[in-house]
Design a protein around this motif. Sequence first.
Motif, PDB file in Angstrom:
ATOM      1  N   PRO A 186       0.834  -1.204   0.000  1.00 19.44           N
ATOM      2  CA  PRO A 186       0.000   0.000   0.000  1.00 19.44           C
ATOM      3  C   PRO A 186       0.871   1.258   0.000  1.00 19.44           C
ATOM      4  O   PRO A 186       2.088   1.183   0.221  1.00 19.44           O
ATOM      5  CB  PRO A 186      -0.792  -0.128   1.309  1.00 19.44           C
ATOM      6  N   ALA A 187       0.243   2.379  -0.233  1.00 16.61           N
ATOM      7  CA  ALA A 187       0.998   3.626  -0.381  1.00 16.61           C
ATOM      8  C   ALA A 187       1.814   3.970   0.859  1.00 16.61           C
ATOM      9  O   ALA A 187       2.847   4.637   0.760  1.00 16.61           O
ATOM     10  CB  ALA A 187       0.049   4.770  -0.722  1.00 16.61           C
ATOM     11  N   ASN A 188       1.377   3.511   2.035  1.00 14.95           N
ATOM     12  CA  ASN A 188       2.112   3.845   3.263  1.00 14.95           C
ATOM     13  C   ASN A 188       3.186   2.817   3.601  1.00 14.95           C
ATOM     14  O   ASN A 188       3.797   2.879   4.654  1.00 14.95           O
ATOM     15  CB  ASN A 188       1.145   3.976   4.444  1.00 14.95           C
ATOM     16  N   HIS A 210       5.869   1.308   1.063  1.00 18.58           N
ATOM     17  CA  HIS A 210       6.421   1.070  -0.262  1.00 18.58           C
ATOM     18  C   HIS A 210       7.922   0.806  -0.223  1.00 18.58           C
ATOM     19  O   HIS A 210       8.655   1.494   0.487  1.00 18.58           O
ATOM     20  CB  HIS A 210       6.185   2.285  -1.155  1.00 18.58           C
ATOM     21  N   TYR A 227       8.397   3.222  -5.591  1.00 20.92           N
ATOM     22  CA  TYR A 227       7.058   2.780  -5.996  1.00 20.92           C
ATOM     23  C   TYR A 227       6.097   3.964  -6.135  1.00 20.92           C
ATOM     24  O   TYR A 227       6.169   4.916  -5.347  1.00 20.92           O
ATOM     25  CB  TYR A 227       6.490   1.804  -4.970  1.00 20.92           C
ATOM     26  N   ASN A 285       2.500   6.081  -5.965  1.00 21.43           N
ATOM     27  CA  ASN A 285       1.723   6.334  -4.744  1.00 21.43           C
ATOM     28  C   ASN A 285       0.332   5.686  -4.786  1.00 21.43           C
ATOM     29  O   ASN A 285      -0.687   6.356  -4.689  1.00 21.43           O
ATOM     30  CB  ASN A 285       1.595   7.845  -4.515  1.00 21.43           C
ATOM     31  N   TYR A 286       0.314   4.388  -4.956  1.00 20.97           N
ATOM     32  CA  TYR A 286      -0.923   3.622  -4.850  1.00 20.97           C
ATOM     33  C   TYR A 286      -0.554   2.183  -4.509  1.00 20.97           C
ATOM     34  O   TYR A 286       0.630   1.826  -4.489  1.00 20.97           O
ATOM     35  CB  TYR A 286      -1.763   3.690  -6.128  1.00 20.97           C
ATOM     36  N   THR A 287      -1.540   1.372  -4.227  1.00 23.81           N
ATOM     37  CA  THR A 287      -1.280  -0.013  -3.834  1.00 23.81           C
ATOM     38  C   THR A 287      -0.761  -0.821  -5.024  1.00 23.81           C
ATOM     39  O   THR A 287      -1.357  -0.806  -6.106  1.00 23.81           O
ATOM     40  CB  THR A 287      -2.547  -0.673  -3.272  1.00 23.81           C
TER      41      THR A 287
END
Length: 206
Positions: A145-147, A149, A153, A155-157
């Motif tokens: 997930p974005a938090n 990475h 990567y 900024n999304y899953t």
Amino acid sequence: MRSTLLALVVAAAAVAPVLAAPLASANPAGVEPADVHVQGEHVLQIDYQVQQTGYWCGPAATRIALSARGIYRTQAQLAAELGTTTNGTDWIGQVTRVLSGYVGWYETKEMPNDPPTQAQRDLLWRDVVLNIDNNYPIVANIVAPANNHPPGYPNYTIYHYFTVIGYNDSNMTVKIADPASFGGNQIYWLTFNQLATLIPPKGYSA
């Protein structure tokens, strides 16, 4: 053979494709150097390639793992063997089946708990050390997930496969060969803790 070796070691001591992944061919840097002699560190020699389509992370990660055993197949060949489609490689068990078909050894390890249990974390570290020490890279199916990475990567899953090719037990880090090459990050170190949090609820081949 694998279970016997694991017992001796113990006694002695799907999924979607990468979204918008870059399309590229081989890494200009080529082969990752083998067995760099740093305190506590063991890194395998592999032939790295960037995945050649946005949904071939599974074939590319499998290819990287096989290259450590001196086996070279194209990503297209492995995509066919894995049953990879434009939706990606559905399940880590497909990777295990192909790897074990070439070299034996591999088993599917599921990590359904998020966060993983301590027992799952302990098994993962034991598998990393056992596999790398015996020249068998690990292929991991991750959900990032974005938090949480790896470097570079978007900024999304991200649903993805990458290959674990080394470890350092002095600082509990693992070396990753990542076929996505997000931001040009191809071979890099992660903390073991981050690896353990990226795999659930998927699994890995070890």
